[in-house]
Scaffold this active site. Structure first.
Site, PDB file in Angstrom:
ATOM      1  N   CYS A 111      -6.758  28.912  13.859  1.00  0.00           N
ATOM      2  CA  CYS A 111      -5.987  30.138  14.048  1.00  0.00           C
ATOM      3  C   CYS A 111      -4.740  30.223  13.177  1.00  0.00           C
ATOM      4  O   CYS A 111      -4.081  31.262  13.154  1.00  0.00           O
ATOM      5  CB  CYS A 111      -5.604  30.290  15.523  1.00  0.00           C
ATOM      6  SG  CYS A 111      -7.024  30.598  16.602  1.00  0.00           S
ATOM      7  N   HIS A 244       1.219  33.784  16.955  1.00  0.00           N
ATOM      8  CA  HIS A 244      -0.234  33.786  17.069  1.00  0.00           C
ATOM      9  C   HIS A 244      -0.613  34.407  18.409  1.00  0.00           C
ATOM     10  O   HIS A 244      -0.067  34.062  19.452  1.00  0.00           O
ATOM     11  CB  HIS A 244      -0.780  32.362  16.962  1.00  0.00           C
ATOM     12  CG  HIS A 244      -2.211  32.241  17.375  1.00  0.00           C
ATOM     13  ND1 HIS A 244      -3.182  33.109  16.933  1.00  0.00           N
ATOM     14  CD2 HIS A 244      -2.830  31.355  18.201  1.00  0.00           C
ATOM     15  CE1 HIS A 244      -4.342  32.779  17.467  1.00  0.00           C
ATOM     16  NE2 HIS A 244      -4.149  31.714  18.235  1.00  0.00           N
ATOM     17  N   ASN A 274      -7.748  37.073  21.981  1.00  0.00           N
ATOM     18  CA  ASN A 274      -7.451  36.133  20.901  1.00  0.00           C
ATOM     19  C   ASN A 274      -8.366  36.449  19.724  1.00  0.00           C
ATOM     20  O   ASN A 274      -9.567  36.171  19.767  1.00  0.00           O
ATOM     21  CB  ASN A 274      -7.667  34.699  21.385  1.00  0.00           C
ATOM     22  CG  ASN A 274      -7.222  33.663  20.363  1.00  0.00           C
ATOM     23  OD1 ASN A 274      -7.135  33.946  19.173  1.00  0.00           O
ATOM     24  ND2 ASN A 274      -6.948  32.454  20.831  1.00  0.00           N
TER      25      ASN A 274
END
Length: 315
Positions: A111, A244, A274
């Site tokens: 990520c 994030h 996500n």
């Protein structure tokens, strides 16, 4: 170097928490309490990591006369959910925009890949091998996800984003990339098994979510403080934080550690889930028009594996 424009693509289909209530009994309230996620997007049949990357690219190139496709001399793509590991995301984008004989690279560092991709651009610029780059981040999480997994099956969403980056300023509204830090942390905690994606076996699983949570909170806050200190700034000098987009509790924990109010954070986790390495870039695209002249933005990321980073931007 400068970020000239950012755009995003999100699939049309919306998957609400009620889907998981029907599927495995997880309540809307339970998911909200633990993640902050209310809904997420799912790619349609025929869509994949590459098609979403192309859609984001077409959007970022639209109406940008100062940065036409023909000017692109470097493409860096990033994903941990590839559609094809040979004809990669970056190659698909190159073919779509019709620019040949330029460096094309695809990477994966979970990520945090967005910042690793931009750092690669920084290196090409420094070596004089490119001056106008296209960075594309795209995740097709639902292609790998097991929705029946009650630990992490409800976390993931699909989406993509594209950024036009130039060595020199092209317009007054360009964002200066003032500083950038990335690092791996594969030797700490349960980095080798906390989040895994083994395509031929079982897809995305997160058996040690607590370990991910603890280290994400620590490292995202730490690297944000580090990049501020390196540039002789304090949190009072920071106008926006784009973390994030993994979990709203992680965002709130990082804000608390930094002493920042929640209204200074940019978040899309509630609407998109996500979206992996695309999440922060999508958030930047959504926030772009609200960043005023003189304002500072930090993007801070953490990825399974583990990896982390921060980028300081100024308008």
């Amino acid at each position: 170097m400068y970020i000239h424009q950012v755009a995003a693509y999100l699939p049309a289909q919306v998957i609400t928490n009620e889907h998981f209530t029907r599927l495995n009994g997880l309540s809307h309230e339970w998911i909200i309490e633990r993640t902050g996620i209310r809904e997420r997007r799912k790619a349609a049949v025929g869509e994949n990591t590459n098609t979403m990357a192309i859609e984001a690219t077409e959007r970022v190139l639209a109406d940008t006369p100062l940065f036409p496709a023909a000017a692109v001399d470097l493409i860096v793509g990033a994903t941990y959910t590839p559609h094809d590991t040979i004809f990669t995301l970056a190659h698909a984008v190159q073919r779509a925009i019709g620019v040949t004989d330029i460096p094309v690279v695809s990477i994966s560092s979970a990520c945090s890949s967005l910042l690793n991709a931009i750092e690669i651009v920084e290196g090409y610029f420094a070596m004089g091998k490119a001056s106008r780059a296209l960075v594309v981040v795209s995740e097709h999480n639902t292609a790998y996800n097991n929705e029946e997994d009650t630990v992490a099956g409800h976390l993931w969403g699909d989406g993509s984003s594209a950024l036009l980056i130039s060595k020199e300023r092209l317009a007054p509204t360009d964002l200066l990339v003032r500083d950038l830090i990335t690092a791996g942390a594969g030797g700490i905690g349960k980095a080798n098994e906390a989040v895994t994606l083994t395509p031929v076996a079982k897809g995305i699983i997160m058996p040690y979510g607590k370990d991910v949570f603890i280290h994400a909170c620590q490292y995202m806050a730490r690297v944000t403080e580090q990049i501020l200190e390196r540039n002789r700034l304090t949190t009072a000098d920071l106008d926006w934080l784009i973390p994030h987009q993994a979990n709203l509790r992680i965002t709130r924990n990082v804000l608390q550690t930094l002493g920042l109010p929640e209204e200074r954070a940019v978040s899309n986790i509630d609407r998109l889930g996500n979206t992996g390495c695309a999440g922060a870039a999508i958030a930047l695209s959504e926030q772009l028009d609200q960043i005023k002249a003189g304002e500072r933005v930090i993007i801070t990321v953490f990825g399974g594996g583990y990896s982390y980073g921060a980028m300081l931007l100024e308008r």
